[in-house]
Motif scaffolding. Structure first.
Motif, PDB file in Angstrom:
ATOM      1  N   ARG A   1      10.800  -6.696 -15.712  1.00  0.00           N
ATOM      2  CA  ARG A   1       9.672  -6.069 -16.392  1.00  0.00           C
ATOM      3  C   ARG A   1       9.035  -4.945 -15.573  1.00  0.00           C
ATOM      4  O   ARG A   1       8.837  -5.058 -14.365  1.00  0.00           O
ATOM      5  N   ILE A   2       8.726  -3.865 -16.281  1.00  0.00           N
ATOM      6  CA  ILE A   2       7.908  -2.769 -15.746  1.00  0.00           C
ATOM      7  C   ILE A   2       6.572  -2.824 -16.470  1.00  0.00           C
ATOM      8  O   ILE A   2       6.519  -2.722 -17.701  1.00  0.00           O
ATOM      9  N   LYS A   3       5.521  -2.984 -15.740  1.00  0.00           N
ATOM     10  CA  LYS A   3       4.187  -3.078 -16.344  1.00  0.00           C
ATOM     11  C   LYS A   3       3.216  -2.348 -15.428  1.00  0.00           C
ATOM     12  O   LYS A   3       2.692  -2.911 -14.472  1.00  0.00           O
ATOM     13  N   ARG A   4       3.010  -1.080 -15.726  1.00  0.00           N
ATOM     14  CA  ARG A   4       2.157  -0.242 -14.878  1.00  0.00           C
ATOM     15  C   ARG A   4       1.444   0.790 -15.754  1.00  0.00           C
ATOM     16  O   ARG A   4       1.977   1.186 -16.793  1.00  0.00           O
ATOM     17  N   ALA A   5       0.281   1.209 -15.320  1.00  0.00           N
ATOM     18  CA  ALA A   5      -0.545   2.105 -16.158  1.00  0.00           C
ATOM     19  C   ALA A   5      -0.882   3.397 -15.433  1.00  0.00           C
ATOM     20  O   ALA A   5      -1.004   3.435 -14.201  1.00  0.00           O
ATOM     21  N   LEU A   6      -1.017   4.449 -16.226  1.00  0.00           N
ATOM     22  CA  LEU A   6      -1.619   5.715 -15.788  1.00  0.00           C
ATOM     23  C   LEU A   6      -3.069   5.734 -16.278  1.00  0.00           C
ATOM     24  O   LEU A   6      -3.325   5.446 -17.451  1.00  0.00           O
TER      25      LEU A   6
END
Length: 408
Positions: free
Chosen positions: A264-269
């Motif tokens: 999983r990739i779970k990152r925010a800008l």
């Protein structure tokens, strides 16, 4: 034979008492020499035979028998039998010595049996670890449980032999000190129960990546025993965790991720709210030059124009009617970009979502799964995706939150 030296010494003028002691000493030395020579010969024959057999055999089980010293331990059985058979001759004139020696030999026989059993079980453990279906199973825990009961049985049998108390009667007397035994073996009992639960529920296997924040563990499980679980952290340090902690505390097992089709990739800008705005027709035309969203903008713009004309929206004021925003178009761009990225698993969820506004801005979260689950490659994929997205922000007249910039 037992009085040969006695008669010889008496005939030479020794007293009966001194002749008896010297007779016992000579027979004892002779027995010890015979036992040592027999032990050496038998051990030599067994070890050499096993080595020759192991070199010709295709299986590695016999090699493991040798490495765990099974032939050496088995070789002691014949000398022990000889000693038990002939020591009564040595002490025939001293019956008071015979009983203690007999008890000592029986206790040694129990210990020797336990050594042989332990060597065999260690051999089985090492062999099973070479088989794929048993490689991740906590075999060591089961062996330790068995050996604990075996040693307890051996110790109780030895005490019963030394004291002369019948074994069943001795077991009955243990009930009076059971509370002390429970206190002394508390950790062992907890570990035993935990090992069973861990195995039955398949909570942890050897090779699993686990994260246990309480103990500072973050790495691969390399050993599961009755009392402890060893974790090799990614910095190559070793963390030891009590086995019962796996069922009493919370930890994270990454096996589900490693067995799945993606990581999983779970990152925010975090986007500055002040940079979000409606798009004018001119700005929409400029964004159509971005190939990933050209078709989307054309179809979406046609729908918006049709809607606004139907509802006679006054477009002299941009807020009237329906409009495109740079933030919404950027979300669509990210979604299309991820769906075309070669390292993203298209069969798993891909989502770009807007989270609740914060004091820093509006988080725009990317939720997807990389096809490659290896750590280094996974980090490279994340960096590649976010490098591109951060560099793409100016094309949409958006700004990412940056504290030093806001303070200037």
């Amino acid at each position: 034979m037992k009085h040969y030296f006695y008669d010889l010494l008496v005939s030479k003028g020794f007293t009966e008492t001194s002749a008896s002691y010297l007779n016992m000493g000579i027979l004892l030395v002779a027995l010890i020499v015979v036992v040592l020579i027999t032990d050496f010969i038998v051990k030599r024959i067994l070890v050499v035979s096993f080595n020759q057999f192991a070199t010709k055999s295709k299986t590695n089980f016999d090699d493991l028998l040798i490495s765990n010293k099974v032939p050496r331990n088995v070789a002691h059985i014949i000398p022990l039998i000889i000693t038990l058979e002939y020591f009564p001759i040595v002490f025939s004139d001293f019956p008071n010595f015979e009983l203690p020696v007999e008890k000592a030999l029986k206790v040694f026989g129990i210990v020797l049996t336990l050594w042989i059993v332990r060597s065999l079980l260690n051999t089985i453990k090492d062999y099973l670890k070479t088989l794929p279906r048993f490689k991740d199973k906590p075999i060591a825990s089961y062996i330790q449980v068995f050996m604990i009961f075996a040693w307890l049985g051996g110790i109780m049998s030895s005490i019963a032999i030394v004291t002369g108390i019948p074994f069943l009667q001795f077991l009955t007397g243990l009930g009076a000190i059971s509370a002390v035994i429970l206190l002394v073996f508390k950790d062992t009992i907890l570990g035993f129960v935990a090992s069973i639960q861990v195995s039955i529920n398949d909570m942890v296997r050897i090779g699993d990546w686990i994260t246990f924040e309480k103990y500072g563990a973050d790495g691969d499980v390399i050993e599961i025993t009755l009392a402890t679980v060893k974790v090799q952290n990614f910095d190559k340090t070793i963390t030891t965790i009590p086995t019962y902690a796996l069922i009493s505390d919370s930890f994270k097992n990454w096996r589900g991720m490693t067995n799945s089709d993606g990581r999983r990739i779970k990152r925010a800008l975090i986007i500055k709210q002040s940079s979000i705005k409606y798009l004018t027709e001119t700005e929409v035309e400029d964004l159509k030059k971005i190939q990933l969203i050209t078709d989307y903008l054309q179809n979406r713009q046609a729908d918006i124009i049709s809607f606004n004309e139907t509802h006679q929206a006054d477009k002299s004021v941009l807020i009237n009617g329906r409009n495109l925003t740079n933030f919404g178009v950027f979300r669509k761009y990210i979604d299309t970009y991820l769906n075309q990225h070669s390292a993203i698993n298209k069969d798993m969820m891909i989502m770009v979502r807007q989270l609740a506004p914060t004091t820093q801005g509006i988080p725009l979260e990317i939720y997807a799964f990389s096809s490659d689950k290896r750590w280094a490659n996974y980090e490279y994929i994340i960096a590649d995706v976010f490098d591109h997205l951060i560099a793409a922000l100016p094309y949409f007249n958006l700004k990412v939150f940056e504290l030093p910039t806001d303070l200037e």
